[in-house]
Design a protein around this motif. Sequence first.
Motif, PDB file in Angstrom:
ATOM      1  N   MET A 251     -26.509   7.262 -30.726  1.00 55.08           N
ATOM      2  CA  MET A 251     -25.831   8.294 -31.052  1.00 55.08           C
ATOM      3  C   MET A 251     -25.326   8.785 -29.895  1.00 55.08           C
ATOM      4  O   MET A 251     -26.249   9.389 -29.238  1.00 55.08           O
ATOM      5  CB  MET A 251     -26.339   9.013 -32.152  1.00 55.08           C
ATOM      6  N   GLU A 252     -24.088   8.944 -29.525  1.00 54.16           N
ATOM      7  CA  GLU A 252     -23.419   9.746 -28.446  1.00 54.16           C
ATOM      8  C   GLU A 252     -23.462  11.089 -28.732  1.00 54.16           C
ATOM      9  O   GLU A 252     -23.381  11.668 -29.889  1.00 54.16           O
ATOM     10  CB  GLU A 252     -22.186   9.135 -28.279  1.00 54.16           C
TER      11      GLU A 252
ATOM     12  N   MET B 276     -15.863   8.817 -41.100  1.00 55.25           N
ATOM     13  CA  MET B 276     -14.844  10.178 -41.282  1.00 55.25           C
ATOM     14  C   MET B 276     -13.465   9.946 -41.695  1.00 55.25           C
ATOM     15  O   MET B 276     -12.812   9.104 -41.065  1.00 55.25           O
ATOM     16  CB  MET B 276     -15.025  11.065 -40.059  1.00 55.25           C
ATOM     17  N   PRO B 277     -12.988  10.302 -42.663  1.00 52.08           N
ATOM     18  CA  PRO B 277     -11.832  10.060 -43.334  1.00 52.08           C
ATOM     19  C   PRO B 277     -10.786  10.778 -42.190  1.00 52.08           C
ATOM     20  O   PRO B 277     -11.171  12.001 -41.320  1.00 52.08           O
ATOM     21  CB  PRO B 277     -11.528  10.811 -44.621  1.00 52.08           C
ATOM     22  N   ALA B 278      -9.745  10.062 -42.251  1.00 51.68           N
ATOM     23  CA  ALA B 278      -8.489  10.727 -40.979  1.00 51.68           C
ATOM     24  C   ALA B 278      -8.250  12.356 -41.246  1.00 51.68           C
ATOM     25  O   ALA B 278      -8.003  12.905 -40.377  1.00 51.68           O
ATOM     26  CB  ALA B 278      -7.388   9.978 -41.232  1.00 51.68           C
TER      27      ALA B 278
ATOM     28  N   ALA C  38     -19.051  22.861 -42.455  1.00 49.76           N
ATOM     29  CA  ALA C  38     -18.873  21.500 -42.299  1.00 49.76           C
ATOM     30  C   ALA C  38     -19.884  20.716 -41.638  1.00 49.76           C
ATOM     31  O   ALA C  38     -20.242  19.681 -41.672  1.00 49.76           O
ATOM     32  CB  ALA C  38     -17.439  21.455 -41.352  1.00 49.76           C
ATOM     33  N   ALA C  39     -20.371  21.361 -40.448  1.00 47.69           N
ATOM     34  CA  ALA C  39     -21.613  20.818 -39.975  1.00 47.69           C
ATOM     35  C   ALA C  39     -22.669  20.672 -40.947  1.00 47.69           C
ATOM     36  O   ALA C  39     -23.502  19.583 -40.710  1.00 47.69           O
ATOM     37  CB  ALA C  39     -22.189  21.981 -38.778  1.00 47.69           C
TER      38      ALA C  39
ATOM     39  N   ARG D 202     -24.688  12.934 -43.869  1.00 43.67           N
ATOM     40  CA  ARG D 202     -26.000  12.212 -43.042  1.00 43.67           C
ATOM     41  C   ARG D 202     -25.330  11.049 -41.992  1.00 43.67           C
ATOM     42  O   ARG D 202     -25.728  10.206 -41.624  1.00 43.67           O
ATOM     43  CB  ARG D 202     -26.817  11.465 -43.871  1.00 43.67           C
ATOM     44  N   ASP D 203     -24.282  11.908 -41.150  1.00 42.50           N
ATOM     45  CA  ASP D 203     -23.611  10.898 -40.170  1.00 42.50           C
ATOM     46  C   ASP D 203     -23.984  11.309 -38.793  1.00 42.50           C
ATOM     47  O   ASP D 203     -23.335  10.617 -38.046  1.00 42.50           O
ATOM     48  CB  ASP D 203     -21.999  10.666 -40.734  1.00 42.50           C
TER      49      ASP D 203
END
Length: 174
Positions: free
Chosen positions: A1-2, A76-78, A156-157, A165-166
């Motif tokens: 994960m970056e 993530m949706p656009a 949102a966070a 869980r992304d």
Amino acid sequence: MEKYTKTAMALHWLVALLIVAAFALGVTMVDIPGLTPTKLKYFSWHKWLGVTVLGLATVRLLWRLTHAGPVLPMSMPAWQVKISALLHGLLYVLMFAIPLSGYFYSLAAGVPVTYLGVLPLPVLIEPNPEWKVVLKAVHYWLNMGLLAAVAVHVAAALKHQFIDRDGVLKRMLP
């Protein structure tokens, strides 16, 4: 994960902490009746925090413009990607607009700002009772807008952390 760079993380959390402190101090000081030594001290501290936030926001923006953030997850949706960019843009605008509106409000009230009690900032406008009223309202409503934007940002966070869980939140955690 970056992840974000350590500098970006430090600037993010330091500015967030200073904004919370300035907001809490602002709410506290305006509730103090009259013109007391404590109220005047709090006003000075509030202004110092605002000037510090403005300086660090400048550093933060310059860092962000020269260092790309981590890529958002492909899942993530656009529309979320677009909203995220808009919200982050709004947060940056408010990090500049709020301290500047407070600075100009002080000047319009005829109260020069002296950073940390030793560095007088330039007086860019003369005292003006009409502008004082307008700038006080602008400063207040920009802060209410920041409160709402931060609430959405935090929500949102937390959504990304506990529902999706992304790993989006972990990118900004040391």
